[in-house]
Design a protein around this motif. Structure first.
Motif, short mmCIF file in Angstrom:
data_model
loop_
_atom_site.label_atom_id
_atom_site.label_comp_id
_atom_site.label_asym_id
_atom_site.label_seq_id
_atom_site.Cartn_x
_atom_site.Cartn_y
_atom_site.Cartn_z
N SER A 40 -44.51 21.80 27.85
CA SER A 40 -43.68 21.87 29.36
C SER A 40 -42.13 22.15 29.23
O SER A 40 -41.61 21.60 28.27
CB SER A 40 -44.00 20.65 30.05
N ARG B 229 -36.71 15.33 34.79
CA ARG B 229 -37.98 15.13 34.48
C ARG B 229 -38.30 13.97 33.70
O ARG B 229 -39.37 13.39 33.63
CB ARG B 229 -38.55 16.25 33.87
N ASP C 191 -48.46 17.17 37.34
CA ASP C 191 -49.22 18.17 36.48
C ASP C 191 -49.36 19.53 36.37
O ASP C 191 -49.04 20.27 35.45
CB ASP C 191 -50.74 17.56 36.38
N ARG D 196 -42.85 14.04 29.27
CA ARG D 196 -43.18 15.50 29.49
C ARG D 196 -44.04 16.00 28.38
O ARG D 196 -43.82 15.76 27.13
CB ARG D 196 -42.06 16.10 29.33
N ASP E 2 -45.63 20.87 35.31
CA ASP E 2 -45.50 20.82 34.05
C ASP E 2 -46.25 21.87 33.29
O ASP E 2 -45.78 22.62 32.41
CB ASP E 2 -46.12 19.56 33.30
#
Length: 461
Positions: A241, A274, A203, A237, A206
């Motif tokens: 981000s 990611r 978190d 994502r 991001d």
């Protein structure tokens, strides 16, 4: 004649000629005439006529042919080609598919993406006259050079990175000696403690605005890696981000990457995308173990029986490199970053960006990490980002002079250290202050250890 293979053969035959002699040859009008004709021919036809090398031409003429090939083959690189260079499209495809320009010759030929950052402009060797990088067979045999597909690549710019300490305190690591009377030790993360941090870590990364995240040495094993992969797959994502690549740290990972060549565990770095794809983009094993002397055990407050011990890891010699539109990325784990023999391989592959996870005491501008990074920046032109955790210590003590005499204060440890030089050849010698930057968490004094470890240190790189 294949122009890339011709370049390799000519380069290998001329590499022993001194820079002084090559400088004299480069000023010869005949050499420049050959260079110009070869350049036009190869860019027009896509091939080199065998007539140029027929009858054993002298070295001066061969040098002219090499220079012409060097300039022509810029058209085989998507970043430097001209719209009209259609004759070399097949070499662009070869480079994309095979990761090299040459076909039937040994070793690897690729575009050069870095140049030394020293003020002197006098050419000293053949490499100072060409734009292509010849990686010799003795390096390429242990090299895995992978070109990143556009869908998995980093954005070209800007390259913002986020470093996350992740390791908050000494209890996050498990140090184990192999026997009481000395020999070896291993270090691994306390998986249950670290696995519970993965969701929060993702978190904050991001939210950091970074495209590349870097974690330190010692915070990864198969269990923690699986937690990361589950979290990445389960968490799309967020909009806004930019996070694209994550170097998840290092540790005794065997579920991905090559199997160890012995019964020793690897100390393996793992870089993933990611989007949560199953296969990592890169794995890199630490090659040189850290020797934990008695003095270092006392300094780091690590209990290993009070005898000198070597790090028990496998010593795999494979070098893995990612060819990205943003650069040529490699990983060196801690001790490897300070070894001159490991620098030789990084220089040979022309790495532009080095990710360096470490497990160490607090870093500083005059420490070994800064010195190693500065050496590579000056001699290669590479950038480095060194990532440390907080397991050894969160603060370092500094003496200050006060009205009532000297006193000591606790300063937050540097966990991110970046090294980067200018984009062009400098007019003066680069200093440490020119190229090295330190990043701490300014709120560390008011935070708990875990909050500090999960606060990203962000930098433009």
């Amino acid at each position: 004649m294949d122009p890339a293979d011709a370049f390799v053969n000519l380069y290998d035959g001329l590499r022993g000629v001194s820079g002084d002699t090559l400088s004299d040859w480069s000023a010869d009008g005949r050499v420049r005439d050959v260079e110009a004709m070869v350049r036009v021919e190869v860019r027009t036809t896509g091939l080199l006529s065998e007539a140029w090398l027929a009858g054993r031409p002298d070295e001066r003429k061969r040098f002219g042919v090499l220079l012409g090939l060097d300039l022509a083959l810029l058209g085989a690189n998507a970043d430097t080609c001209h719209p009209g260079d259609r004759a070399l499209d097949y070499l662009q495809v070869r480079l994309e598919m095979n990761g090299r320009l040459n076909d039937e010759t040994g070793g690897i030929l690729v575009p050069r993406r870095t140049f030394p950052l020293r003020p002197n402009a006098d050419p000293e060797s053949l490499d100072d006259f060409v734009h292509l990088l010849r990686i010799p067979p003795y390096v390429s045999v242990n090299l895995q050079l992978s070109r990143v597909a556009a869908v998995r690549d980093l954005p070209r710019s800007p390259l913002k990175i986020a470093q996350l300490p992740f390791l908050a305190e000494s209890a996050d690591l498990r140090w184990e000696p192999d026997r009481p009377d000395g020999g070896f030790y291993t270090v691994a993360p306390e998986s249950a403690r670290l696995g519970d941090r993965v969701a929060r870590a993702l978190d904050v990364l991001d939210e950091s605005g970074a495209v590349l995240a870097i974690l330190p040495e010692g915070c990864l094993d198969d269990s923690v890696l699986e937690r990361w992969r589950e979290q990445l797959r389960a968490t799309p994502r967020p909009e806004g981000s930019s996070l694209t690549w994550l170097l998840l740290g290092t540790g005794p990972v065997t579920s991905v990457g090559p199997p160890p060549a012995s019964n020793r565990p690897p100390n393996r770095a793992v870089l993933v995308h990611r989007n949560g794809w199953v296969e990592p983009m890169l794995t890199q094993d630490k090659m040189s173990g850290f020797c934990f002397t008695v003095d270092k055990q006392e300094e780091y407050e690590i209990e290993l029986g009070g005898v000198k011990r070597d790090e028990r890891i496998s010593h795999d010699s494979l070098i893995t490199v990612l060819e990205s539109r943003s650069g040529r990325f490699a990983v060196q784990v801690c001790e490897d970053f300070t070894r001159p023999e490991r620098h030789q391989h990084v220089i040979a592959v022309g790495a532009t960006h080095l990710l360096v996870p470490v497990l160490a005491a607090p870093m500083w501008k005059k420490g070994w990490q800064a010195a190693a990074g500065q050496t590579l920046t000056v001699h290669l032109g590479a950038k480095a980002a060194v990532s440390n955790g907080l397991a050894i210590t969160r603060f370092y003590r500094e003496k200050q002079d006060g009205e009532n005499g000297p006193y000591e204060i606790d300063n937050p440890a540097t966990t991110l250290l970046t090294v980067a030089g200018p984009s062009d050849r400098p007019a003066e010698y680069l200093t440490t202050d020119d190229v090295v930057k330190e990043y701490q968490n300014p709120d560390a004094n008011w935070q708990k250890a875990l909050d500090d470890a999960l606060t990203p240190r962000v930098a433009d790189w």
